[in-house]
Design a protein around this motif. Sequence first.
Motif, PDB file in Angstrom:
ATOM      1  N   ALA A  94     -18.513   4.097 -17.840  1.00 37.59           N
ATOM      2  CA  ALA A  94     -17.233   3.955 -17.142  1.00 37.59           C
ATOM      3  C   ALA A  94     -16.100   4.472 -18.017  1.00 37.59           C
ATOM      4  CB  ALA A  94     -17.013   2.490 -16.772  1.00 37.59           C
ATOM      5  N   SER A  95     -16.052   5.799 -18.192  1.00 36.51           N
ATOM      6  CA  SER A  95     -15.061   6.360 -19.109  1.00 36.51           C
ATOM      7  C   SER A  95     -14.014   7.240 -18.426  1.00 36.51           C
ATOM      8  CB  SER A  95     -15.767   7.176 -20.190  1.00 36.51           C
ATOM      9  OG  SER A  95     -16.532   8.209 -19.608  1.00 36.51           O
ATOM     10  N   SER A  96     -14.096   7.411 -17.113  1.00 32.36           N
ATOM     11  CA  SER A  96     -13.108   8.248 -16.438  1.00 32.36           C
ATOM     12  C   SER A  96     -11.842   7.440 -16.151  1.00 32.36           C
ATOM     13  CB  SER A  96     -13.672   8.793 -15.128  1.00 32.36           C
ATOM     14  OG  SER A  96     -13.679   7.792 -14.132  1.00 32.36           O
ATOM     15  N   SER A  97     -10.802   8.149 -15.754  1.00 31.49           N
ATOM     16  CA  SER A  97      -9.549   7.462 -15.426  1.00 31.49           C
ATOM     17  C   SER A  97      -9.706   6.588 -14.177  1.00 31.49           C
ATOM     18  CB  SER A  97      -8.429   8.479 -15.214  1.00 31.49           C
ATOM     19  OG  SER A  97      -8.761   9.358 -14.150  1.00 31.49           O
ATOM     20  N   LYS A  98     -10.736   6.851 -13.371  1.00 26.23           N
ATOM     21  CA  LYS A  98     -10.994   6.059 -12.168  1.00 26.23           C
ATOM     22  C   LYS A  98     -11.878   4.840 -12.444  1.00 26.23           C
ATOM     23  CE  LYS A  98     -10.652  10.101  -9.234  1.00 26.23           C
ATOM     24  NZ  LYS A  98     -11.341  11.031  -8.357  1.00 26.23           N
ATOM     25  N   ALA A  99     -12.355   4.716 -13.676  1.00 21.94           N
ATOM     26  CA  ALA A  99     -13.302   3.650 -14.017  1.00 21.94           C
ATOM     27  C   ALA A  99     -12.811   2.249 -13.673  1.00 21.94           C
ATOM     28  CB  ALA A  99     -13.699   3.740 -15.492  1.00 21.94           C
ATOM     29  N   PRO A 100     -11.565   1.877 -13.990  1.00 17.14           N
ATOM     30  CA  PRO A 100     -11.149   0.508 -13.643  1.00 17.14           C
ATOM     31  C   PRO A 100     -11.287   0.200 -12.153  1.00 17.14           C
ATOM     32  CG  PRO A 100      -9.637   1.429 -15.245  1.00 17.14           C
ATOM     33  CD  PRO A 100     -10.548   2.556 -14.799  1.00 17.14           C
ATOM     34  N   LYS A 101     -10.936   1.150 -11.285  1.00 14.82           N
ATOM     35  CA  LYS A 101     -11.069   0.913  -9.841  1.00 14.82           C
ATOM     36  C   LYS A 101     -12.525   0.777  -9.439  1.00 14.82           C
ATOM     37  CE  LYS A 101      -6.883   2.860  -7.882  1.00 14.82           C
ATOM     38  NZ  LYS A 101      -6.318   3.836  -6.960  1.00 14.82           N
TER      39      LYS A 101
END
Length: 100
Positions: free
Chosen positions: A82-89
Amino acid sequence: MNRAQSTHAEAQKVIEEGGVVIYWRPGCPFCKALDEGLGEIGDQATWVNVWEDAEASEFVKSVNDGNEVVPTVTTKEKSFVASSSKAPKIVALAIEKASA
């Protein structure tokens, strides 16, 4: 990171019960971004420090082609980095689904 910490053995039980486990390590900028991006919902996940738990480190390597890549998020269905900018979502949705 101020989240409650678990062991890999405890995390395996969480996964079996349908929960979300986040494997992380100190100093990882992607882990910090995920932690901050999740906010309070992140408390509903189980967090495991791979530098403090050799079994956790070996597990992460086993699902990432031999590499200790973090943050690795694991659910009953899959493991993913989970390392992309979308990971938290993406991770928040997995946590919400597990809590439903």
